[in-house]
Design a protein around this motif. Structure first.
Motif, short mmCIF file in Angstrom:
data_model
loop_
_atom_site.label_atom_id
_atom_site.label_comp_id
_atom_site.label_asym_id
_atom_site.label_seq_id
_atom_site.Cartn_x
_atom_site.Cartn_y
_atom_site.Cartn_z
N ARG A 67 0.82 -1.22 0.00
CA ARG A 67 0.00 0.00 0.00
C ARG A 67 0.86 1.26 0.00
NH1 ARG A 67 -3.31 1.22 4.17
NH2 ARG A 67 -1.97 0.18 5.74
N PHE A 68 1.96 1.24 0.70
CA PHE A 68 2.84 2.40 0.84
C PHE A 68 4.12 2.16 0.04
CE2 PHE A 68 1.36 3.91 5.35
CZ PHE A 68 0.06 3.88 4.90
N THR A 69 4.65 3.24 -0.52
CA THR A 69 5.90 3.17 -1.26
C THR A 69 6.80 4.32 -0.84
OG1 THR A 69 4.77 2.22 -3.19
CG2 THR A 69 6.97 3.12 -3.54
N ILE A 70 8.03 3.99 -0.48
CA ILE A 70 9.02 5.00 -0.11
C ILE A 70 9.94 5.23 -1.29
CG2 ILE A 70 10.67 3.37 0.90
CD1 ILE A 70 11.18 5.48 3.10
N ALA A 71 10.30 6.49 -1.51
CA ALA A 71 11.18 6.83 -2.63
C ALA A 71 11.95 8.09 -2.28
CB ALA A 71 10.37 7.03 -3.90
N SER A 72 13.02 8.33 -3.00
CA SER A 72 13.83 9.51 -2.72
C SER A 72 14.09 10.31 -3.99
CB SER A 72 15.16 9.12 -2.08
OG SER A 72 15.98 8.44 -3.03
N ASP A 73 14.32 11.59 -3.79
CA ASP A 73 14.81 12.47 -4.85
C ASP A 73 16.10 13.08 -4.32
OD1 ASP A 73 15.41 14.56 -6.58
OD2 ASP A 73 13.30 15.03 -6.96
N ASN A 74 17.22 12.48 -4.72
CA ASN A 74 18.50 12.92 -4.16
C ASN A 74 18.82 14.37 -4.53
OD1 ASN A 74 18.54 10.29 -3.36
ND2 ASN A 74 20.63 9.90 -4.03
N ALA A 75 18.35 14.82 -5.68
CA ALA A 75 18.61 16.20 -6.09
C ALA A 75 17.92 17.20 -5.16
CB ALA A 75 18.15 16.42 -7.52
N LYS A 76 16.84 16.77 -4.54
CA LYS A 76 16.08 17.65 -3.64
C LYS A 76 16.29 17.30 -2.18
CE LYS A 76 12.39 18.63 -6.97
NZ LYS A 76 10.92 18.59 -7.23
#
Length: 125
Positions: A67-76
């Protein structure tokens, strides 16, 4: 100083979605790990997801898997938690936290010692 700022909480109906953001500063972001925790009234703080940014390894507790998904934006320097199919039992204050090698809440082999101020998520039935 390490700073973490959560945003994106709110009120949503059961079955709906929200996307939380955790904006960080003061970290060596790509070498860190960020976790999402929640605490409902009268309950203990619960670790629900984490990401190890060096290799993008992700972790989920059973109640949010699928149900949940973790993700990253290294540029931000930002980590997100996409929450779908929300349930009333997901209602809580959600916190993000960053790994600290010396102290903190132990979870999945990491220690989360830097914390944001939290954002309220309320799921109505």
């Amino acid at each position: 100083d390490v700073q973490l700022v959560e945003s994106g909480g709110g009120l949503v109906q059961a079955g709906g979605s929200l996307k939380l953001s955790c904006a960080s500063s003061g970290l060596t972001f790509a070498d860190s790990s960020i976790g999402w925790f929640r605490q409902a009234p009268g309950k203990e703080r619960e670790g629900i997801s984490a990401i190890r940014l060096s290799d993008n390894t992700t972790y989920y507790t059973d109640s949010v898997k699928g149900r949940f998904t973790i993700a990253s934006d290294n540029a931000k320097n930002t980590v997100y938690l996409q929450m779908n199919s929300l349930k009333p039992e997901d209602t809580a204050v959600y916190y993000c936290a960053a790994h600290n090698p010396y102290f903190g809440f132990p979870l999945w082999g990491m220690r989360f010692g830097y914390w944001g101020q939290g954002t309220q998520v309320t799921v109505s039935s």
